[in-house]
Scaffold this active site. Structure first.
Site, mmCIF file in Angstrom:
data_model
loop_
_atom_site.group_PDB
_atom_site.id
_atom_site.type_symbol
_atom_site.label_atom_id
_atom_site.label_comp_id
_atom_site.label_asym_id
_atom_site.label_seq_id
_atom_site.Cartn_x
_atom_site.Cartn_y
_atom_site.Cartn_z
ATOM 1 N N LYS A 91 -16.033 -5.548 6.004
ATOM 2 C CA LYS A 91 -16.444 -4.571 7.022
ATOM 3 C C LYS A 91 -17.783 -5.035 7.593
ATOM 4 O O LYS A 91 -18.729 -5.287 6.853
ATOM 5 C CB LYS A 91 -16.591 -3.190 6.406
ATOM 6 N N ASP A 125 -12.121 -6.228 9.059
ATOM 7 C CA ASP A 125 -11.608 -4.870 9.295
ATOM 8 C C ASP A 125 -12.176 -4.346 10.613
ATOM 9 O O ASP A 125 -13.249 -4.772 11.055
ATOM 10 C CB ASP A 125 -12.071 -3.923 8.183
ATOM 11 N N MET A 126 -11.468 -3.399 11.219
ATOM 12 C CA MET A 126 -12.008 -2.760 12.423
ATOM 13 C C MET A 126 -12.501 -1.367 12.049
ATOM 14 O O MET A 126 -11.774 -0.599 11.431
ATOM 15 C CB MET A 126 -10.935 -2.667 13.519
ATOM 16 N N ARG A 176 -4.344 -8.165 12.309
ATOM 17 C CA ARG A 176 -3.722 -7.052 11.589
ATOM 18 C C ARG A 176 -3.615 -5.905 12.603
ATOM 19 O O ARG A 176 -4.612 -5.526 13.213
ATOM 20 C CB ARG A 176 -4.588 -6.598 10.414
HETATM 21 C C1 LIG Z 1 -3.467 -3.006 4.943
HETATM 22 C C2 LIG Z 1 -4.092 -1.989 5.833
HETATM 23 C C3 LIG Z 1 -5.335 -2.230 6.382
HETATM 24 C C4 LIG Z 1 -5.925 -1.307 7.240
HETATM 25 N N1 LIG Z 1 -7.100 -1.623 7.880
HETATM 26 C C5 LIG Z 1 -7.606 -0.766 8.786
HETATM 27 C C6 LIG Z 1 -8.739 -1.125 9.589
HETATM 28 O O1 LIG Z 1 -9.285 -2.220 9.490
HETATM 29 N N2 LIG Z 1 -9.194 -0.211 10.486
HETATM 30 C C7 LIG Z 1 -8.595 1.023 10.646
HETATM 31 O O2 LIG Z 1 -9.041 1.792 11.499
HETATM 32 N N3 LIG Z 1 -7.530 1.372 9.900
HETATM 33 C C8 LIG Z 1 -7.024 0.521 8.983
HETATM 34 N N4 LIG Z 1 -5.927 0.887 8.254
HETATM 35 C C9 LIG Z 1 -5.462 2.306 8.255
HETATM 36 C C10 LIG Z 1 -4.476 2.552 9.370
HETATM 37 O O3 LIG Z 1 -5.135 2.506 10.603
HETATM 38 C C11 LIG Z 1 -3.829 3.931 9.203
HETATM 39 O O4 LIG Z 1 -4.831 4.893 9.246
HETATM 40 C C12 LIG Z 1 -3.045 4.081 7.916
HETATM 41 O O5 LIG Z 1 -2.296 2.929 7.635
HETATM 42 C C13 LIG Z 1 -2.051 5.251 8.026
HETATM 43 O O6 LIG Z 1 -1.170 5.029 9.099
HETATM 44 P P1 LIG Z 1 0.385 4.680 8.896
HETATM 45 O O7 LIG Z 1 0.737 3.708 9.959
HETATM 46 O O8 LIG Z 1 0.630 4.249 7.518
HETATM 47 O O9 LIG Z 1 1.134 6.021 9.265
HETATM 48 P P2 LIG Z 1 1.044 7.484 8.658
HETATM 49 O O10 LIG Z 1 1.877 8.301 9.574
HETATM 50 O O11 LIG Z 1 -0.370 7.914 8.429
HETATM 51 O O12 LIG Z 1 1.729 7.364 7.261
HETATM 52 C C14 LIG Z 1 3.123 7.154 7.101
HETATM 53 C C15 LIG Z 1 3.515 7.654 5.735
HETATM 54 O O13 LIG Z 1 2.852 6.875 4.735
HETATM 55 C C16 LIG Z 1 2.445 7.709 3.661
HETATM 56 N N5 LIG Z 1 0.969 7.694 3.589
HETATM 57 C C17 LIG Z 1 0.118 7.254 4.532
HETATM 58 N N6 LIG Z 1 -1.157 7.354 4.098
HETATM 59 C C18 LIG Z 1 -1.083 7.867 2.864
HETATM 60 C C19 LIG Z 1 -2.052 8.199 1.876
HETATM 61 N N7 LIG Z 1 -3.349 8.008 2.072
HETATM 62 N N8 LIG Z 1 -1.619 8.701 0.709
HETATM 63 C C20 LIG Z 1 -0.307 8.887 0.473
HETATM 64 N N9 LIG Z 1 0.659 8.603 1.346
HETATM 65 C C21 LIG Z 1 0.283 8.098 2.533
HETATM 66 C C22 LIG Z 1 2.977 9.085 3.938
HETATM 67 O O14 LIG Z 1 4.268 9.141 3.369
HETATM 68 C C23 LIG Z 1 3.073 9.088 5.437
HETATM 69 O O15 LIG Z 1 4.029 10.009 5.919
HETATM 70 C C24 LIG Z 1 -5.289 -0.057 7.461
HETATM 71 C C25 LIG Z 1 -4.027 0.187 6.911
HETATM 72 C C26 LIG Z 1 -3.416 -0.757 6.122
HETATM 73 C C27 LIG Z 1 -2.048 -0.482 5.603
#
Ligand SMILES: Cc1cc2nc3c(=O)[nH]c(=O)nc-3n(C[C@H](O)[C@H](O)[C@H](O)COP(=O)(O)OP(=O)(O)OC[C@H]3O[C@@H](n4cnc5c(N)ncnc54)[C@H](O)[C@@H]3O)c2cc1C
Length: 303
Positions: A91, A125-126, A176
């Site tokens: 970060k 990371d963003m 990513r």
């Molecule tokens: C490897 C990785 C790196 C990331 N890096 C960044 C970054 O650099 N900057 C940034 O802004 N964001 C980052 N994120 C976070 C991302 O932006 C989302 O906020 C996060 O992935 C949730 O979005 P989703 O696409 O999984 O969809 P969602 O609709 O949030 O989740 C889909 C489903 O996944 C499950 N789920 C999701 N989150 C959780 C949780 N915390 N606990 C339990 N179940 C859960 C639930 O079943 C949910 O219905 C990253 C995510 C991943 C996977």
């Protein structure tokens, strides 16, 4: 998520830290590098790759930013010693972006150089939208300085991301793609869940057509399905792309993707500064809101 859950989620910063720690334990490897190494060994044994994140953000002193950069040296040493299949995520605010652009650039370049010595890779990371311009500028500067072992993150919630992909295309970037976790104003971000999903798909198509290497970072079943469709339509196969998920989230689905032959990387954060990361994870877990509310009330009532 119900309206009540949403309200509770907004109140999370008021929840006592021990409660937050209790419920967020599954998202974090532990306080020490040893904890992260054990988790990565387990993930690797299950056919999953990892990316290790040293927890820390918004450092206030140059020394602290330097200490985070040095902590990554230890991470690379362990990755090398234990032959782990893992890269790292950093970060920029932890590397001093809030203090000075130049300080951050020096720290980032150090980490990227250390990685290169070990044939490893650094994902930037963003963070929130106040850092997007600087983050993309640093990524370009490092790539133009000849560092090829570095990648960046784009957020589908931001309206600018499609333009950013166009602007990065000449670098054949390693990106990513995620939805984006930070709360941003409607003037610059999509706030409707379906609009974010639609933009995710458009960004992914555009990245794949620009022959970028993409880490598809989502647990959203609909988006995973769309990604699989877009990859198959283009005849892309491992190692042309990877899926990415967070530690402690949808592990069974991750196993299925691995069993189907896809590359999958798990984000493994560790360190003492677990609080900000934990809050973001809990705020995203719809099922957790009610549980936390009950636990907090129980604590307050002394039960
Ligand atoms: C490897 C990785 C790196 C990331 N890096 C960044 C970054 O650099 N900057 C940034 O802004 N964001 C980052 N994120 C976070 C991302 O932006 C989302 O906020 C996060 O992935 C949730 O979005 P989703 O696409 O999984 O969809 P969602 O609709 O949030 O989740 C889909 C489903 O996944 C499950 N789920 C999701 N989150 C959780 C949780 N915390 N606990 C339990 N179940 C859960 C639930 O079943 C949910 O219905 C990253 C995510 C991943 C996977």
């Amino acid at each position: 998520m119900t309206l009540l859950d949403r309200a509770i989620v907004r109140l999370l910063p008021a929840v006592p830290k021990p409660v937050v720690q209790l419920f967020s334990a599954r998202y974090i490897a532990g306080p020490s590098l040893e904890d992260a190494v054990s988790v990565v060994i387990r993930l690797n044994a299950a056919g999953k790759m990892a990316t290790i994140d040293v927890l820390g953000e918004e450092v206030e002193r140059e020394d602290d930013a330097r200490a985070i950069a040095l902590a990554y040296q230890h991470v690379f040493d362990e990755i090398e010693r234990d032959h782990l299949d893992s890269n790292v995520s950093v970060k920029l605010t932890a590397l001093g972006l809030g203090l000075s652009y130049e300080l951050c650039r020096a720290n980032l370049e150090d980490v990227v150089r250390q990685a290169a010595e070990d044939h490893n890779f650094v994902r930037i990371d963003m963070e929130d939208s106040s850092t997007t311009d600087d983050t993309l500028r640093l990524y370009r500067e490092l790539r133009e300085a000849g560092h090829v072992n570095v990648g960046v993150v784009l957020q589908a919630c931001l309206k600018r991301s499609l333009r950013d992909i166009d602007a990065l295309a000449d670098l054949r970037p390693n990106v990513r793609l995620c939805k984006g976790i930070y709360v941003e104003p409607a003037s610059i971000a999509f706030t409707d869940a379906n609009a974010i999903r639609a933009n995710f798909v458009t960004c992914l198509e555009t990245l794949l057509d620009a022959r970028a290497y993409v880490g598809v970072a989502t647990h959203d079943e609909w988006l995973i399905g769309e990604a699989l469709r877009l990859l198959a339509e283009r005849g892309l196969e491992p190692p042309d792309y990877e899926f990415q998920m967070l530690l402690g989230v949808r592990e069974r689905r991750a196993d299925e993707l691995v069993a189907a032959g896809h590359r999958l990387r798990v984000y493994v954060p560790f360190g003492e500064q677990w609080y900000a990361y934990s809050l973001r994870r809990l705020q995203e877990n719809p099922a957790m809101a009610g549980t936390i509310a009950r636990a907090t009330v129980g604590r307050v009532l002394g039960r």
